[in-house]
Design a protein around this motif. Sequence first.
Motif, mmCIF file in Angstrom:
data_model
loop_
_atom_site.group_PDB
_atom_site.id
_atom_site.type_symbol
_atom_site.label_atom_id
_atom_site.label_comp_id
_atom_site.label_asym_id
_atom_site.label_seq_id
_atom_site.Cartn_x
_atom_site.Cartn_y
_atom_site.Cartn_z
ATOM 1 N N PHE A 37 0.828 -1.206 0.000
ATOM 2 C CA PHE A 37 0.000 0.000 0.000
ATOM 3 C C PHE A 37 0.862 1.256 0.000
ATOM 4 O O PHE A 37 0.633 2.166 -0.782
ATOM 5 N N ALA A 38 1.860 1.317 0.852
ATOM 6 C CA ALA A 38 2.714 2.499 0.942
ATOM 7 C C ALA A 38 4.057 2.089 1.515
ATOM 8 O O ALA A 38 4.202 1.011 2.097
ATOM 9 N N GLN A 39 5.049 2.961 1.355
ATOM 10 C CA GLN A 39 6.377 2.752 1.909
ATOM 11 C C GLN A 39 6.762 3.961 2.744
ATOM 12 O O GLN A 39 6.511 5.098 2.358
ATOM 13 N N VAL A 40 7.360 3.688 3.910
ATOM 14 C CA VAL A 40 7.807 4.734 4.824
ATOM 15 C C VAL A 40 9.304 4.569 5.037
ATOM 16 O O VAL A 40 9.785 3.462 5.342
ATOM 17 N N LEU A 41 10.034 5.655 4.847
ATOM 18 C CA LEU A 41 11.494 5.645 4.974
ATOM 19 C C LEU A 41 11.871 6.292 6.301
ATOM 20 O O LEU A 41 11.462 7.411 6.603
ATOM 21 N N ASP A 42 12.646 5.533 7.105
ATOM 22 C CA ASP A 42 13.095 6.027 8.399
ATOM 23 C C ASP A 42 14.362 6.839 8.196
ATOM 24 O O ASP A 42 15.442 6.303 7.927
#
Length: 801
Positions: free
Chosen positions: A688-693
């Motif tokens: 669904f989505a990607q989150v970059l730390d």
Amino acid sequence: MTMPPLNAAVVDITALLLAASDSAARAALVAAAIVEQIPDSACAVHRLSDEDGPATWTALGVAGDLSIEQSSIPPGSRLIAPLLTDFPQTVIYPAARIRREDYAHLHVSRSIASLAYIPLLQEGQLTGALEILTFSAGLQPKDLEEIAPIAQLASPAILAAEAFEQQRQTLLDSVHRMSQLYDLEKSLNSTLELDAVIALIPVKASAMLACQAIHLWLFDGDVLRLVSSSGEDASVEVGMTQAPGEGYVADMAEEGEPLLIADAEDERLSLRNAAAGGDSGIPPITNALLVPLLQDEAEVGVLEAINREDHPFDEDDLFFLVSMAETVSSALKNANLLLAERKLEILKTLVRVSSEITSTLRLDRLLQIIVNSPQNVLPYELCAIALDHHGRLQLKAVSGMSSLPLGDAQVERLHELMRWLSSQSEPLHLFQHEESSEDPNGDLPSAVARHFSETGYRGLYALPLTDDQGRVGLLLYESSEPDFLDLPHTEMIKVLAGQATVAIRNALLYREVPLISLIEPLLKKKQAVLSSRRSRWMTFGLVFECALFLAFCPLPMRVVGDSVVAPQHLVTIAAPVDGNVTSVFAHEGQRVAAGDVLGAINDWQWRTDLNASEAKYQEAMLVMQNDLAHGSAQAGADRAQAEFLRSEVARARSRLDSAKLRSPIAGIVVTPNLQNVAGQHLDAGAPFAQVLDLSTAVLQVSVPERDVALLSPGQTAAIKLDSYPQRTWHGRVAVVSPQAHPGDGERTFTAEVPLPNLDASLRAGMAGRGKIFIGWRPAGYVLLRRPALWIWQTLWDWIGW
């Protein structure tokens, strides 16, 4: 059957008419009341309309033994014609004067005894008529006098209902247009990319205003240029320009006032249609609507609509398009502001990179700056530079790599591509659109198509570096997005390439300067010093002092190596089950915290399951409490059943909570066009989505093999990156890799230095230099360690066992 008094019938029909809100219902009530008053009869209520031409009669309601065969009375009907005079009167026709074609608009299965028409008047104006049929006995004037009070109620009741319907329809149209304007604003504000906004405006406008075509014109200097269009119009094409005096669009823009052309014979439309010709098969323009686009009281363009469906454009359409123009102008302003900010950022980066590449004559350092420094503003995924060597290009530097590893697959593929690019002398911008055709590689050279298939890249921009002496090298940019470069980006690359060409040529010339001019003066001074006796004693003293300095004076010892920012932590949020995405609460570039809801999947089934589970649990609790109150032995089993159902409720709540797509970490959303996922169906496990730390980053410092024995975790390190030459990062070594990596001529080991990255300035692939502090050592150890190791290794190679 006793008929109620007339006054009571009038009161009843009045109450019923007040309760009914629409004209058809009121007409049916009037017809029913008349049929009730006249035995063995039927009635139809007709509405007169003469606004758009000849008078037409439309049936609104019927009662009795008849139905409507045609919705309107045929024009020229001889029976109803007396009502169309200046003084309409009630007419009664006996059966002998009636032919079947006189009431062909009605479906009657019985013989008609008489037929009457009663005019419905409102303030002396004819608004409709009552058509009354009797089957057993003919109508008499006294019969019509008895129903006159009902007939008098019919006209105001029907007109009031029509006014209410018109008001309600106007209100509904206003609400609908407000919702359309909100949807337009939401759609245009979903992106700030100017090209995307320009392409979206006519599409959204044509969906809101039913017409043949919508055109968006923007000022290009003193002329208007058609930048995007939706629909069919043979008289214009995207990219054409129009100056004042060349067409009504530019003339209207010069005046700055909205323009409505509703006359198909208007000379301006005729000139426009004549320029298009008549062989295209597309209807000519018969009406047009134009409004200016204003930003801060300055006109920036024109929004044009042509050929309204069903009817020409009117003042309501003009007001609606003016409202749309305000939203369009706001969206264009925001997109232009973003573009201006990007251009400013590009200029600042260009100035910074220019100062960096002109500040050094070290070729390897210069090449690393060229491939790594612009990545803050240029959306490339890989940059490589090759230098010309006897007519062939040799790969020298790749972004994200401090050196070129031997045997690396990516480097080998770049070597093959450079061999093909050696034969190209002009700039190349090649890209591959998979959806454009069945064979996306059909127009690509075979070498480039093979490179794209092996690497996954879809866009390539190659620019030769040339000067007056010939080719210096080639600059290459690649990305997985076909259209990753726009006009400002390519302009920056060309400027950067010109400066890089000069800097590389200077660095190559610097490498060729012989050192004899520097060594000879030093040798002459040495001979002059050693020629005198006094000078010898001074020399011996100086040598002794140097020896003391080398043996007892401590100096800080550091290990230096190339550094690169390692890839950060990237988390993919996937759909837990199959379902449609109902809402999206985040967008690309948004910072989110751990646990924030990014989207939601339709959960109506899970809510139903939760309600059912809670109902069963409540029922089980009531049964258990009842058995406990009566001391029943079934209470124990009821308790077990209640505990089981409580666990079912907990599981149902857990399933319902899983419909919310949450971010497991704090970071930045990196999924492009995330809001477009709303309404799409996702299979279980689909991303669904990607989150970059970006809260932390790891710097990898490549240490030569000969220095790795000096490293240990906990040692302090200082890092300077090419992208930020004015900043220095400090940290401690966390891990020293146990395995060597092949480098450019020597093997290296990696020391990992974790650093905080609260401002997200450290991005994967950034390169620079790192220094690891080993400690304080004698000056001789620090200064002479490497030469001593080299001498020792050389002697061991000659005479050692």
